[in-house]
Write a protein that holds these residues in place. Sequence first.
Motif: not given
Length: 77
Positions: A20-25, A27-28, A35-36
């Motif tokens: 989750f942390g990798i995906g969160f970073v 996304g940030i 990005a759209l």
Amino acid sequence: MIDYIKAFIAMSLLSMAGLFGIGFVAGIFMAIGGALPSAADNLEQELWFNLLILFCWPVISFFAFKFSVDKFLIEKK
């Protein structure tokens, strides 16, 4: 036996939290990069993101396993 169950649950939760942390970073960084919103929806189909997860997952799982074994299974003097 309960210690093994606790260790497995801790390892599973830590692995999921790391992913989750990798995906969160990611996304940030995508939000900062401008990005759209549709790019974030299609992130799981991107090759670079899948490779990032593929290479980071064993590292995250190793440290989650090591922590859970050290915390719940190895008795310290």
